[in-house]
Write an enzyme that holds these catalytic residues in place. Structure first.
Site, PDB file in Angstrom:
ATOM      1  N   CYS A  81      35.376  48.014  44.370  1.00 62.56           N
ATOM      2  CA  CYS A  81      36.647  47.761  45.055  1.00 62.56           C
ATOM      3  C   CYS A  81      36.803  46.260  45.218  1.00 62.56           C
ATOM      4  O   CYS A  81      36.068  45.631  45.970  1.00 62.56           O
ATOM      5  CB  CYS A  81      36.668  48.467  46.411  1.00 62.56           C
ATOM      6  SG  CYS A  81      36.758  50.253  46.252  1.00 62.56           S
ATOM      7  N   GLN A  82      37.737  45.684  44.503  1.00 66.41           N
ATOM      8  CA  GLN A  82      37.856  44.234  44.412  1.00 66.41           C
ATOM      9  C   GLN A  82      37.924  43.494  45.743  1.00 66.41           C
ATOM     10  O   GLN A  82      37.395  42.388  45.843  1.00 66.41           O
ATOM     11  CB  GLN A  82      39.044  43.851  43.528  1.00 66.41           C
ATOM     12  CG  GLN A  82      38.800  44.086  42.055  1.00 66.41           C
ATOM     13  CD  GLN A  82      39.312  45.438  41.589  1.00 66.41           C
ATOM     14  OE1 GLN A  82      39.236  46.416  42.316  1.00 66.41           O
ATOM     15  NE2 GLN A  82      39.811  45.501  40.375  1.00 66.41           N
TER      16      GLN A  82
END
Length: 353
Positions: free
Chosen positions: A84-85
């Site tokens: 998840c960036q």
């Protein structure tokens, strides 16, 4: 009792193979690992016999490609840690605004919808359930029994203070993670690395190129000499304290420039865990940051795990990324044990076809 079919797995976002290795060690056959990072290939294939590395963007995989990796006579397991960036080093240089920041998690959900595997597991950051994207992700599991929990990794024999979200799903019946395996005594720094030979900052052990410590400036050498296990920069002489820590805004960052304690688990391993100034990554006794091998051991990779080909230069930034981003091998083992227990229970209850 009818024999339960074996499990075949495809590991999405596989990295250097931490999850794959744990699954393999507990009897789950991993057919392939998928990752967009070419630096993962050697470590993944060299240490995980029978699992092939696919250098691909998960979004580009077709249902036919994945389905071909799942034999008809085995249960299918789709596994992975979709980065998840907003919380990940994958964010560097990428658009993390709006929908773009959740693209990899959406790709994982889309693959579940396409393939409809018998079993799914995901490991991720503990903050994820607080975001609306997680509810969107769960919509991919219509027809599945699901379980999720924030896992304190040291309670499962992982020698670091690491909290992670673990998600399990099954089309066969209720599933959950097994209870903690190390509830009464957590593994410590001493249990994990005390037996390793001494090395100095900026040097490697002659017989293990991965047992290498980053170099340190004269200033940082003086700082670590004044650091106590479990202490912080607040223990130093005034002239050694960085300007940013003198300001009110920096006074709360007491865990940087710290030494580990022998009698406690290590802090969470990160992609920069080889740097003394990046957290409590100082060795408890030696005047250096932990080595890459020590970091890998805290991630429960076996000491024999290879991250670079023999004779190739060990690059801190690259290998640090592979180690820090990995799912701990022991957590992969725990997930495999949970899946096997689930299959045994469903067989006993007559729910496996």
């Amino acid at each position: 009792m009818k024999q339960i079919l074996p499990v075949a797995c495809v590991d999405l976002f596989c990295g250097a193979g931490g999850l794959t290795h744990g699954l393999l060690r507990k009897g789950i056959e991993v057919k392939a690992g998928v990752d967009v990072d070419p630096a993962c290939r050697f470590a993944y294939e060299a240490n995980n016999k029978g699992a092939k590395f696919l250098e691909r963007d998960v979004e580009s995989l077709t249902i036919e490609e994945i389905s071909r990796l799942f034999p008809k006579n085995k249960y299918s397991l789709l596994a992975g840690c979709a980065p998840c960036q907003p919380f990940s080093t994958y964010a560097k240089g990428k658009d993390t605004s709006g929908d773009a920041k959740w693209s990899l998690l959406r790709s994982f959900a889309k693959m579940v919808r396409k393939v409809q595997p018998d079993l799914v597991t995901m490991e991720n950051v503990p903050q994820l359930p607080k975001h609306a994207i997680f509810n969107e992700f769960l919509k991919a599991f219509d027809g599945y029994d699901t379980w999720q929990g924030i896992v304190e990794c040291e309670a499962y024999g992982i020698p670091q203070k690491r909290r992670r979200l673990v998600f399990l799903a099954s089309r066969l019946g209720p599933i959950s993670l097994i209870p903690p395996t190390h509830k009464n005594r957590h593994p410590t720094v001493a249990d994990t690395i005390r037996y390793l030979p001494d090395i100095n900052a900026g040097t490697a052990h002659w017989n293990d190129p991965l047992h290498v410590a980053a170099g340190m400036s004269d200033l940082n050498l003086e700082r670590i000499r004044q650091s106590q296990p479990g202490g912080s920069w607040e223990d130093w002489d005034e002239e050694l304290v960085a300007d940013c820590h003198r300001r009110d805004s920096g006074k709360s960052f007491s865990s940087v420039y710290g030494r580990m304690r022998w009698d406690e688990p290590a802090p969470t391993m990160t992609t920069l865990c080889y740097g003394f100034g990046n957290g409590r990554f100082g060795h408890p006794e030696q005047d250096r940051a932990i080595s890459l091998r020590e970091a890998a051991l805290f991630q429960t990779f076996p000491r024999s795990y290879r991250f670079v080909p023999k004779g190739e230069t060990v690059k801190f930034k690259t290998v640090g990324r592979l180690i820090g981003n990995a799912v701990p091998v022991r957590l992969g083992e725990v997930i495999a044990m949970s899946i096997k227990k689930h299959l045994e229970q469903t067989e006993t209850q007559g729910r496996v076809n």
